[in-house]
Design an enzyme around this catalytic site. Structure first.
Site, mmCIF file in Angstrom:
data_model
loop_
_atom_site.group_PDB
_atom_site.id
_atom_site.type_symbol
_atom_site.label_atom_id
_atom_site.label_comp_id
_atom_site.label_asym_id
_atom_site.label_seq_id
_atom_site.Cartn_x
_atom_site.Cartn_y
_atom_site.Cartn_z
ATOM 1 N N HIS A 43 0.868 -1.181 0.000
ATOM 2 C CA HIS A 43 0.000 0.000 0.000
ATOM 3 C C HIS A 43 0.902 1.228 0.000
ATOM 4 O O HIS A 43 1.216 1.783 1.055
ATOM 5 C CB HIS A 43 -0.908 -0.010 1.222
ATOM 6 N N ARG A 45 1.837 4.837 0.003
ATOM 7 C CA ARG A 45 1.182 6.109 0.295
ATOM 8 C C ARG A 45 2.021 7.260 -0.247
ATOM 9 O O ARG A 45 3.235 7.129 -0.421
ATOM 10 C CB ARG A 45 0.945 6.254 1.798
ATOM 11 N N GLU A 70 -2.606 -1.795 -3.189
ATOM 12 C CA GLU A 70 -3.730 -1.110 -2.558
ATOM 13 C C GLU A 70 -3.498 0.392 -2.599
ATOM 14 O O GLU A 70 -2.363 0.857 -2.585
ATOM 15 C CB GLU A 70 -3.868 -1.521 -1.085
ATOM 16 N N THR A 100 -3.923 4.216 8.886
ATOM 17 C CA THR A 100 -4.196 2.930 8.253
ATOM 18 C C THR A 100 -5.644 2.930 7.788
ATOM 19 O O THR A 100 -6.469 3.711 8.284
ATOM 20 C CB THR A 100 -3.951 1.762 9.227
ATOM 21 N N HIS A 190 -7.588 -6.803 7.384
ATOM 22 C CA HIS A 190 -7.422 -5.794 8.424
ATOM 23 C C HIS A 190 -7.595 -6.438 9.799
ATOM 24 O O HIS A 190 -8.677 -6.885 10.156
ATOM 25 C CB HIS A 190 -8.384 -4.609 8.298
ATOM 26 N N ASP A 191 -6.503 -6.489 10.532
ATOM 27 C CA ASP A 191 -6.453 -6.997 11.905
ATOM 28 C C ASP A 191 -6.766 -8.487 12.026
ATOM 29 O O ASP A 191 -7.079 -8.972 13.123
ATOM 30 C CB ASP A 191 -7.384 -6.192 12.826
#
Length: 238
Positions: A43, A45, A70, A100, A190-191
């Site tokens: 991902h 950024r 992503e 996040t 996610h998590d």
């Protein structure tokens, strides 16, 4: 079997803390595949606080499984997808400054924008997935966007799981069943971790892919990267 895509953002975070090239992000990706990962997720950024644009280019030359990029679909992201042509582009709604991803798309509100973006990405031969929550309206509008898959945002599941696993997974089962009825393939992320992953998979066996980074990389400090990947693959077995 559900595929495990390892998110290697945290490897880049460690490297960036000291500069240089240790740990080597490209070598870690190669090793993740060798140890059993079915994909590599990044991902990147805009502030390049972990994965950089150069990393994405370098990784695209060596990843032999599924490369999943992503990101928020701004101009920079779209240019990256058009240039790299990864196996999958996962669209997240979070703006660049957030720590996040913490929510899914409002697919009804952003329908026309997503339709245009997804049309362009698919014209480049790239599979699309969009980050969504369990709101059934968001899933029903997701199919209208033209996306191939949705990625269920599992943060709320992970939060409730320790206290009440059945309550935690129920809305995800309902959402998954609706998505499958509509013809969408399912990813999740996610998590997700060693404690909650198998329960989630058992209740949603149709999962095509899970993307796991923070927990798996953290576990690898104790288990080693190879053992951590094998452990997560074991938890995903039918």
């Amino acid at each position: 079997m559900t595929k495990l895509s390892v998110n290697i953002n945290k490897i880049a975070t460690i490297r960036n803390a000291r500069g240089g090239n240790t740990p080597n992000v490209v070598q870690v990706a190669i090793d993740c595949e060798r140890f059993g990962a079915a994909g590599i997720t990044v991902h990147p950024r805009p502030d390049e606080r972990h994965i950089t644009g150069k990393d994405v280019v370098d990784l695209s030359k060596v990843v032999t499984t599924e490369f999943n990029i992503e990101g928020y679909p701004d101009q920079r992201f779209m240019e990256m997808i058009e240039s790299i042509r990864p196996a999958q582009a996962t669209l997240v709604p979070d703006p660049p400054h957030v720590l996040t991803s913490n929510a899914g798309w409002d697919t009804k509100e952003h329908l026309e924008v997503l339709q245009d973006i997804i049309r362009r990405i698919k014209s480049w031969g790239v599979r699309t997935s969009i980050f969504v929550d369990t709101d059934l309206q968001n899933i029903e509008y997701a199919i209208k966007t033209g996306t191939d898959r949705i990625e269920l945002y599992t943060g709320p599941y992970a939060e409730v799981f320790p206290e009440n696993p059945e309550q935690a997974v129920e809305p995800f089962v309902i959402a998954a069943n609706r998505a499958l009825e509509l013809g969408l393939e399912l990813n999740a992320g996610h998590d997700l971790n060693q404690e909650n992953l198998r329960f989630f998979k058992q209740h949603i066996p149709q999962l095509a892919e899970v993307s796991i980074g923070h927990a798996l990389i953290s576990d690898s400090i104790y288990l080693g990267l190879e053992n951590a990947i094998q452990r997560y693959n074991y938890l995903l077995r039918d």
